[in-house]
Scaffold this active site. Structure first.
Site, PDB file in Angstrom:
ATOM      1  N   GLY A 210      62.345  62.065  33.611  1.00  0.00           N
ATOM      2  CA  GLY A 210      62.990  60.882  33.078  1.00  0.00           C
ATOM      3  C   GLY A 210      61.371  60.539  31.702  1.00  0.00           C
ATOM      4  O   GLY A 210      61.591  61.372  30.877  1.00  0.00           O
ATOM      5  N   ASN A 211      61.800  59.172  30.900  1.00  0.00           N
ATOM      6  CA  ASN A 211      60.718  59.000  29.813  1.00  0.00           C
ATOM      7  C   ASN A 211      60.398  57.644  30.249  1.00  0.00           C
ATOM      8  O   ASN A 211      60.479  57.246  31.154  1.00  0.00           O
ATOM      9  CB  ASN A 211      61.649  58.939  28.375  1.00  0.00           C
ATOM     10  N   ARG A 212      58.960  57.775  29.076  1.00  0.00           N
ATOM     11  CA  ARG A 212      58.183  55.937  29.134  1.00  0.00           C
ATOM     12  C   ARG A 212      58.632  55.169  29.025  1.00  0.00           C
ATOM     13  O   ARG A 212      58.142  54.019  29.070  1.00  0.00           O
ATOM     14  CB  ARG A 212      56.710  56.093  28.989  1.00  0.00           C
ATOM     15  N   SER A 213      59.522  54.836  28.446  1.00  0.00           N
ATOM     16  CA  SER A 213      60.720  53.237  28.040  1.00  0.00           C
ATOM     17  C   SER A 213      60.482  52.217  28.569  1.00  0.00           C
ATOM     18  O   SER A 213      60.417  52.585  30.593  1.00  0.00           O
ATOM     19  CB  SER A 213      62.559  54.132  27.506  1.00  0.00           C
ATOM     20  N   ALA A 278      66.178  54.487  25.840  1.00  0.00           N
ATOM     21  CA  ALA A 278      65.806  55.849  25.470  1.00  0.00           C
ATOM     22  C   ALA A 278      66.632  56.527  26.070  1.00  0.00           C
ATOM     23  O   ALA A 278      66.475  56.815  27.095  1.00  0.00           O
ATOM     24  CB  ALA A 278      64.485  55.935  25.856  1.00  0.00           C
TER      25      ALA A 278
END
Ligand code: CTP
Length: 404
Positions: A210-213, A278
């Site tokens: 995943g990502n930090r969005s 994102a």
């Protein structure tokens, strides 16, 4: 801006106990002159600074100060429902703190808590009070509750000092309201579709890439579009969704493929589509059905590309639909952003540079450059994400309003 924007608007003017209360007379007169119907409510301490008689004369309505008056009860709920907007000017630190806390020990606060309409405040305080961390905290809190804060002025203060904290001038407060009501119509009848947040691509039943969005930029855009009269749908990745009084339609998704299908299903009816999510570019080809156990020294995961949602929709859009994307770049930013806009057939791209402190994923602020197709780049200052959302909508309307 439409100067008839206040004509017929029903406004509750709340006045609190500050020296700046004397300006409420000029403010009332201006609002009435612009065609607004003004009903004044005062806190008991405000009556020490300006007489209810002055305000009832100027507003042509009885002024109310108490929940109970001469044996009868003032119906704060009815007042809150009657109004198109509530304006508290001047707003003291004391009433600000009560609003932030949800306290309700006078009529003005009871009306504030019952009001379903937009609420504006014009703070007035001494400079040190204005800069106190608790003032800041309280302003952030009421702003998160949806209250619109009219910026304070700089100049001579009641303490004799000069600095920040003066209540905005009545002309500026009136212009702020006019702008709000004019803008409130600017996306009326339009359908807006926004992607927001990260995507989570499963590796196994408990792990993901995943990502930090945070989804905050997309949600701020959604809120701003609703305030301008649009019908808004947000396709939202796995983030916490803050509670709002009246939010957009939200479709929750987990993966990029799910996001793609949700966008595809709503794309046809949308007038403006903003890709603020994102999206993970790749996903594990074969997520394990059971939790992956530790064994051996290495673990190889094969990744395969996800659909590029913005690019695919860019191919399908008709001549009336506007598509807007974001670009997060770390070097040669403008060129990369322009290339991305062309590749995805976007009408506008909003560039964040990771080189700008305070811009990007986890913060509440953002610093953007807007690049409308075929136009030169517009650079903006570091601002809260909700202020950035206003800039983006203003720019969309300025450049493409005639296509909508
Ligand atoms: N985007 C999308 N679907 C994807 C990837 C990106 O809709 N699979 C959208 C984003 O929401 C954003 C824009 O495309 O509006 C650009 O995203 P970004 O990740 O910067 O672009 P990429 O094309 O993935 O390029 P990069 O190689 O820089 O990651």
């Amino acid at each position: 801006m439409s100067y008839a924007a206040l004509s017929g608007k029903k406004i509750i003017l709340g006045i609190t106990g500050s020296i700046a209360a004397y300006k409420a007379a000029a403010l009332t007169r201006l609002l009435v002159r612009e065609g607004a119907v003004v009903k004044v409510i005062m806190t008991p301490s405000a009556t020490n600074f300006i007489s209810p008689l002055t305000l009832s004369t100027l507003s042509r309505h009885e002024v109310q100060t108490q929940v109970m008056e001469e044996g009868s009860w003032n119906n704060h709920v009815a007042l809150g429902l009657w109004a198109d907007c509530m304006l508290i000017a001047p707003l003291t630190a004391n009433t600000l703190s009560s609003m932030a806390a949800g306290a309700c020990d006078n009529l003005l606060l009871a009306v504030y808590l019952s009001a379903r309409c937009p609420v504006f405040v014009a703070p007035a305080m001494d400079e040190d009070m204005w800069h106190h961390p608790s003032t800041n905290r309280n302003l952030s809190r009421i702003s998160a509750d949806g209250v619109k804060i009219i910026p304070v002025g700089h100049g001579e203060l009641a303490s004799g000092l000069t600095g920040e904290g003066r209540m905005a001038e009545p002309e500026d407060i009136t212009a702020f309201l006019q702008q709000f009501f004019a803008e409130g119509q600017s996306l009326k009848g339009k359908k807006v579709l926004i992607t927001a947040g990260p995507t989570y691509e499963p590796l196994d039943p408990v792990r993901f890439i995943g990502n930090r969005s945070s989804g905050k930029m997309g949600l701020s855009l959604a809120e701003a579009a609703m305030a301008r009269g649009a019908a808004v749908t947000v396709v939202l990745g796995p983030v916490h969704l803050p509670e709002t009084k009246s939010g957009p339609e939200v479709i929750r998704v987990g993966t990029a493929v799910e996001m793609f299908h949700a966008v595809e299903a709503h794309f046809g009816e949308a007038d403006i589509i903003i890709f603020a999510a994102a999206v993970a570019d790749y996903r594990p080809e074969m997520p394990a059905e059971q939790k992956i156990k530790r064994k051996g020294d290495e673990l190889m995961v094969r990744l395969v590309p996800n659909p590029d949602i913005a690019a695919q929709m860019g191919q399908r859009k008709n001549y009336r639909q506007l598509t807007i994307g974001f670009a997060l770049e770390t070097e040669n930013e403008l060129q990369h952003a322009r290339d991305k806009m062309a590749k995805k057939n976007l009408d506008m791209i909003v560039l964040n540079s990771l080189r700008d402190p305070g811009a990007g994923f986890e913060s509440d602020t953002n610093k953007i450059t807007i690049i409308p197709a075929g136009n030169k780049a517009e650079e903006y200052q570091l601002k809260s994400k909700s202020a950035v959302a206003e800039d983006i909508w203003n720019s969309i309307l300025q450049h493409f309003g005639d296509r909508l």
